[in-house]
Each structure stands twice: as structure tokens, then as C-alpha cells.
Design a protein around this motif. Sequence first.
Motif, PDB file in Angstrom:
ATOM      1  N   VAL A   1       0.841  -1.199   0.000  1.00  0.00           N
ATOM      2  CA  VAL A   1       0.000   0.000   0.000  1.00  0.00           C
ATOM      3  C   VAL A   1       0.876   1.250   0.000  1.00  0.00           C
ATOM      4  O   VAL A   1       1.786   1.386   0.829  1.00  0.00           O
ATOM      5  CB  VAL A   1      -0.929   0.042   1.236  1.00  0.00           C
ATOM      6  N   ASP A   2       0.611   2.144  -0.934  1.00  0.00           N
ATOM      7  CA  ASP A   2       1.251   3.459  -0.944  1.00  0.00           C
ATOM      8  C   ASP A   2       0.134   4.491  -1.006  1.00  0.00           C
ATOM      9  O   ASP A   2      -0.451   4.737  -2.061  1.00  0.00           O
ATOM     10  CB  ASP A   2       2.201   3.607  -2.132  1.00  0.00           C
ATOM     11  N   ALA A   3      -0.183   5.059   0.156  1.00  0.00           N
ATOM     12  CA  ALA A   3      -1.295   6.008   0.228  1.00  0.00           C
ATOM     13  C   ALA A   3      -0.820   7.454   0.232  1.00  0.00           C
ATOM     14  O   ALA A   3      -1.548   8.347   0.672  1.00  0.00           O
ATOM     15  CB  ALA A   3      -2.131   5.727   1.470  1.00  0.00           C
ATOM     16  N   SER A   4       0.375   7.704  -0.256  1.00  0.00           N
ATOM     17  CA  SER A   4       0.867   9.077  -0.305  1.00  0.00           C
ATOM     18  C   SER A   4      -0.076   9.909  -1.169  1.00  0.00           C
ATOM     19  O   SER A   4      -0.489   9.494  -2.255  1.00  0.00           O
ATOM     20  CB  SER A   4       2.287   9.116  -0.868  1.00  0.00           C
ATOM     21  N   GLY A   5      -0.438  11.067  -0.664  1.00  0.00           N
ATOM     22  CA  GLY A   5      -1.378  11.938  -1.366  1.00  0.00           C
ATOM     23  C   GLY A   5      -2.826  11.704  -1.010  1.00  0.00           C
ATOM     24  O   GLY A   5      -3.697  12.483  -1.413  1.00  0.00           O
TER      25      GLY A   5
ATOM     26  N   PRO B   1      -4.913   6.847  15.628  1.00  0.00           N
ATOM     27  CA  PRO B   1      -5.108   7.090  14.196  1.00  0.00           C
ATOM     28  C   PRO B   1      -3.842   7.584  13.503  1.00  0.00           C
ATOM     29  O   PRO B   1      -3.636   7.317  12.319  1.00  0.00           O
ATOM     30  CB  PRO B   1      -6.213   8.154  14.175  1.00  0.00           C
ATOM     31  N   GLY B   2      -3.004   8.298  14.244  1.00  0.00           N
ATOM     32  CA  GLY B   2      -1.734   8.729  13.673  1.00  0.00           C
ATOM     33  C   GLY B   2      -0.836   7.553  13.328  1.00  0.00           C
ATOM     34  O   GLY B   2      -0.101   7.581  12.332  1.00  0.00           O
TER      35      GLY B   2
ATOM     36  N   LEU C   1       0.605   3.894   6.653  1.00  0.00           N
ATOM     37  CA  LEU C   1       0.137   3.781   5.278  1.00  0.00           C
ATOM     38  C   LEU C   1       0.666   4.885   4.378  1.00  0.00           C
ATOM     39  O   LEU C   1       0.424   4.875   3.165  1.00  0.00           O
ATOM     40  CB  LEU C   1      -1.397   3.790   5.262  1.00  0.00           C
ATOM     41  N   GLY C   2       1.360   5.870   4.963  1.00  0.00           N
ATOM     42  CA  GLY C   2       1.897   6.962   4.168  1.00  0.00           C
ATOM     43  C   GLY C   2       0.860   7.979   3.752  1.00  0.00           C
ATOM     44  O   GLY C   2       1.072   8.751   2.805  1.00  0.00           O
ATOM     45  N   ALA C   3      -0.288   7.994   4.434  1.00  0.00           N
ATOM     46  CA  ALA C   3      -1.369   8.925   4.097  1.00  0.00           C
ATOM     47  C   ALA C   3      -1.230  10.211   4.924  1.00  0.00           C
ATOM     48  O   ALA C   3      -0.225  10.439   5.599  1.00  0.00           O
ATOM     49  CB  ALA C   3      -2.717   8.264   4.347  1.00  0.00           C
ATOM     50  N   LYS C   4      -2.260  11.042   4.882  1.00  0.00           N
ATOM     51  CA  LYS C   4      -2.270  12.304   5.628  1.00  0.00           C
ATOM     52  C   LYS C   4      -3.616  12.471   6.319  1.00  0.00           C
ATOM     53  O   LYS C   4      -4.661  12.309   5.690  1.00  0.00           O
ATOM     54  CB  LYS C   4      -2.014  13.489   4.694  1.00  0.00           C
ATOM     55  N   ASN C   5      -3.585  12.799   7.607  1.00  0.00           N
ATOM     56  CA  ASN C   5      -4.790  13.115   8.364  1.00  0.00           C
ATOM     57  C   ASN C   5      -5.110  14.593   8.140  1.00  0.00           C
ATOM     58  O   ASN C   5      -4.243  15.449   8.332  1.00  0.00           O
ATOM     59  CB  ASN C   5      -4.542  12.832   9.849  1.00  0.00           C
ATOM     60  N   VAL C   6      -6.340  14.899   7.735  1.00  0.00           N
ATOM     61  CA  VAL C   6      -6.679  16.297   7.451  1.00  0.00           C
ATOM     62  C   VAL C   6      -6.630  17.171   8.706  1.00  0.00           C
ATOM     63  O   VAL C   6      -6.612  18.402   8.597  1.00  0.00           O
ATOM     64  CB  VAL C   6      -8.062  16.426   6.779  1.00  0.00           C
TER      65      VAL C   6
ATOM     66  N   TRP D   1     -18.842  20.888  11.753  1.00  0.00           N
ATOM     67  CA  TRP D   1     -18.976  20.238  10.451  1.00  0.00           C
ATOM     68  C   TRP D   1     -18.562  21.137   9.295  1.00  0.00           C
ATOM     69  O   TRP D   1     -18.116  20.645   8.246  1.00  0.00           O
ATOM     70  CB  TRP D   1     -20.412  19.754  10.258  1.00  0.00           C
ATOM     71  N   GLU D   2     -18.685  22.428   9.469  1.00  0.00           N
ATOM     72  CA  GLU D   2     -18.236  23.335   8.412  1.00  0.00           C
ATOM     73  C   GLU D   2     -16.731  23.198   8.189  1.00  0.00           C
ATOM     74  O   GLU D   2     -16.255  23.171   7.039  1.00  0.00           O
ATOM     75  CB  GLU D   2     -18.600  24.777   8.762  1.00  0.00           C
ATOM     76  N   THR D   3     -15.985  23.099   9.276  1.00  0.00           N
ATOM     77  CA  THR D   3     -14.535  22.930   9.163  1.00  0.00           C
ATOM     78  C   THR D   3     -14.190  21.575   8.553  1.00  0.00           C
ATOM     79  O   THR D   3     -13.280  21.453   7.727  1.00  0.00           O
ATOM     80  CB  THR D   3     -13.871  23.054  10.547  1.00  0.00           C
ATOM     81  N   VAL D   4     -14.934  20.547   8.953  1.00  0.00           N
ATOM     82  CA  VAL D   4     -14.725  19.214   8.388  1.00  0.00           C
ATOM     83  C   VAL D   4     -14.934  19.251   6.875  1.00  0.00           C
ATOM     84  O   VAL D   4     -14.122  18.724   6.101  1.00  0.00           O
ATOM     85  CB  VAL D   4     -15.683  18.188   9.035  1.00  0.00           C
ATOM     86  N   ALA D   5     -16.027  19.871   6.439  1.00  0.00           N
ATOM     87  CA  ALA D   5     -16.336  19.931   5.007  1.00  0.00           C
ATOM     88  C   ALA D   5     -15.267  20.708   4.247  1.00  0.00           C
ATOM     89  O   ALA D   5     -14.919  20.356   3.107  1.00  0.00           O
ATOM     90  CB  ALA D   5     -17.708  20.549   4.799  1.00  0.00           C
ATOM     91  N   ASP D   6     -14.739  21.744   4.870  1.00  0.00           N
ATOM     92  CA  ASP D   6     -13.685  22.528   4.218  1.00  0.00           C
ATOM     93  C   ASP D   6     -12.437  21.693   3.972  1.00  0.00           C
ATOM     94  O   ASP D   6     -11.752  21.869   2.954  1.00  0.00           O
ATOM     95  CB  ASP D   6     -13.323  23.747   5.072  1.00  0.00           C
ATOM     96  N   ARG D   7     -12.131  20.780   4.895  1.00  0.00           N
ATOM     97  CA  ARG D   7     -10.935  19.936   4.731  1.00  0.00           C
ATOM     98  C   ARG D   7     -11.156  18.858   3.664  1.00  0.00           C
ATOM     99  O   ARG D   7     -10.205  18.372   3.073  1.00  0.00           O
ATOM    100  CB  ARG D   7     -10.559  19.289   6.069  1.00  0.00           C
ATOM    101  N   ASP D   8     -12.410  18.455   3.447  1.00  0.00           N
ATOM    102  CA  ASP D   8     -12.832  17.555   2.380  1.00  0.00           C
ATOM    103  C   ASP D   8     -11.876  16.366   2.165  1.00  0.00           C
ATOM    104  O   ASP D   8     -11.244  16.248   1.112  1.00  0.00           O
ATOM    105  CB  ASP D   8     -12.977  18.332   1.075  1.00  0.00           C
ATOM    106  N   PRO D   9     -11.801  15.438   3.122  1.00  0.00           N
ATOM    107  CA  PRO D   9     -10.889  14.301   3.004  1.00  0.00           C
ATOM    108  C   PRO D   9     -11.292  13.331   1.892  1.00  0.00           C
ATOM    109  O   PRO D   9     -12.462  13.268   1.498  1.00  0.00           O
ATOM    110  CB  PRO D   9     -10.995  13.628   4.372  1.00  0.00           C
ATOM    111  N   ASP D  10     -10.328  12.566   1.403  1.00  0.00           N
ATOM    112  CA  ASP D  10     -10.609  11.557   0.377  1.00  0.00           C
ATOM    113  C   ASP D  10     -11.378  10.368   0.943  1.00  0.00           C
ATOM    114  O   ASP D  10     -12.206   9.777   0.258  1.00  0.00           O
ATOM    115  CB  ASP D  10      -9.293  11.036  -0.229  1.00  0.00           C
ATOM    116  N   VAL D  11     -11.058  10.008   2.189  1.00  0.00           N
ATOM    117  CA  VAL D  11     -11.642   8.821   2.818  1.00  0.00           C
ATOM    118  C   VAL D  11     -12.047   9.152   4.245  1.00  0.00           C
ATOM    119  O   VAL D  11     -11.303   9.831   4.966  1.00  0.00           O
ATOM    120  CB  VAL D  11     -10.642   7.642   2.824  1.00  0.00           C
ATOM    121  N   LEU D  12     -13.225   8.658   4.656  1.00  0.00           N
ATOM    122  CA  LEU D  12     -13.702   8.835   6.024  1.00  0.00           C
ATOM    123  C   LEU D  12     -13.544   7.514   6.771  1.00  0.00           C
ATOM    124  O   LEU D  12     -14.117   6.490   6.362  1.00  0.00           O
ATOM    125  CB  LEU D  12     -15.163   9.261   6.036  1.00  0.00           C
TER     126      LEU D  12
END
Length: 338
Positions: free
Chosen positions: A205-209, A231-232, A238-243, A256-267
Motif C-alpha cells: 500500500v502506498d497512500a501518499s497523497g 489514528p496517527g 500507510l503513508g497517508a495524511k490526516n486532514v 462540520w463546516e470545518t470538516v467539510a472545508d478539509r474535504d478528506p478523500d476517505v472517512l
Amino acid sequence: MPLARPARAAALLAAASLALTACGDTGAPGARAAVTLDNCGRTVRVQEPPQRAVSLDQGTTEIMLSLGLADRMAGTATWTDPVMEGLEKANAEVPRIADGSPSFERVLDAGPDFVAASFVSTLGKGGVATRDRFEQLGVPTYVSPSDCVGKDNTGDGDGTRATALGMDAVYREVRDLAAVFGVEKRGEELVASLEKRMARAVSDVDASGVTLLYWFANSESPYMAGCCGAPGIITRALGAKNVFDDTHEEWPQINWETVADRDPDVLVIGDLTRRSQTAETAERKIAFLESHPVTRTMDAVRRKRYVLLSGQAMNPTVRTVEGVERVAAGLRAFGPAE
């Protein structure tokens, strides 16, 4: 009924004193040297392997059960999830004092000779009882190193971390408890098994980006993972990034407004069976996300990129490895972020 409590405490103290006196004779056949641990700023001394241990949090319970110690346990408490797969039979042998946090009196009724907890707060002011109260009765206590090493628990909330948590703290807990119970070989075998699973989970797994968000509980003031707790560990492996890796709070409450602004790829969504917060189960969380006007437009929600984890997999426990495995599997299934 309360009038019986002082007598119960006195009896426990007398029994503990007799046990300490009896096992102080290191020349007795089969006797072992006392185990002394440096644990969360305290020196913990255990004269002989416990026979009536009580675990006050699910994380320490599952370590003890994984070490084959069900027959040495007098009770468990504070459950967020079903017991870890493979431990069902052993867990059924141990009395459950409470599904949530028990009273001090109920713990004493189990007659413990050792008490362990996953969190500083469990054995702190406002918790079950302070470590001092147990130790005044001759009952040694232990707290998971993962909740105190490099962490400040003095403020409100779930504490903050100055440094990122690693699996080494979980492995240390396994080894500490194995030493307390005199099953060091089992401890090393368990650590080796966890290390192999970690290596296998991330091998392809390479989850960079790829950006992730971890939601533990509560829909009104949601608890999202900061940079540096369990979670860290998953994110870095996995080489991913926590928003929300820009906060050192363990579980900050974020609107939730702040969460939506960060708009993660995966929840990454906590699927809990307890009932102390709103939206505990993954089903309720997803229903909320897909109906709320702010969150339903998020990319991960529209694409249904959800990974479901037990609450324990999102805490620093042996099940953090399970978290790495499941998030890795989810990322493989989703493919690269677009």
C-alpha cells in the motif's frame, strides 16, 4: 448497604497485607522475585503473579485475554465494542462488572489483587477511583503507557500529545503485563505476531497523497482524531495524511463546516456498540453524513468512501493493528484518489 463498605475495604486490606507478607519469602519453593515497573510516573511493585486481576477498560482486557489470562481475572468493565475476534470464549469466562465505568465499590466487591486501565482518567479524579485509593488497600495499579508517555492529560478533553504515539508503547504494555503475570514468553509471541501483521498490512500500500479523517463519535460536536494518537499510527504506517494533523489534541471536537472545508478523500468511521454519545454506530454516522446539508456534498460522502473501524481499533491497543489492516484494505478497494 453502604455500612458494609468499610468492613469490605478493611478485609481487602488485611488480605492484601497477608499476601504481601507471605510472598515476601523469596526462598519459598517456586517463588519469584517481585516485578517492579516504572508506570506513568509511578513505581509499581507486584510481589507475585495476580490471581484476581480486574481490567477497567476494554483495551487492557483484550491484552490480558490475548495473553491467556482469563483464569486470573476477576472482572472487566467499560466496553465500546464486542470483544476482539478469537477471544469470545475466554472473555465469556470473566465476570463483567459493568458495561460502562463501574463504581469503586463494585470493583472492590470483585476482590482484586491487581487493577489495570487503558486511560489515566479511569484511575484519576472523576474516574473509578484514584490509584492512591487502590494502593492504600494494597492493590497495585497499572495504566497503559500509551496514555501517558509524551501526553498531557491535565486539561479538559482527551489530552494532548507533544510527540506522536508509536506501536512501541502498545508493545511495552504487552510486555509489562506479561511480566506482571509471569508469562513473558507469551508476551514476546504476541508482540511478534502484531509486528508481522503490521508489516503484512502495509507491504503493498502506498497512500501518499491520500487524505483521511477519523470520526470516533458524536454527531452534534463530533470527535475527530488529531495528529498523534492511534489514528496517527495508522496514517503514518500507510503513508497517508490526516486532514487534522495540525492539532495535537487527542480527539478535538470540530464543527462540520470545518470538516467539510478539509474535504478528506476517505472517512474512517468508528462503529461503536456503546450508547453514551449520539451517532455511535457506523450506520447512524453514515445516515447523518448523507443527509446533513453541509456534509452530504463532501467528496468522500458522495463517493461513499467509508472505512469502518471498531472503537478499540481507534484507540492505542493491540487492535490498532486491526485498524491498519482495515484502512489498508479500504484504500486498496477504493483505488488511488482522483
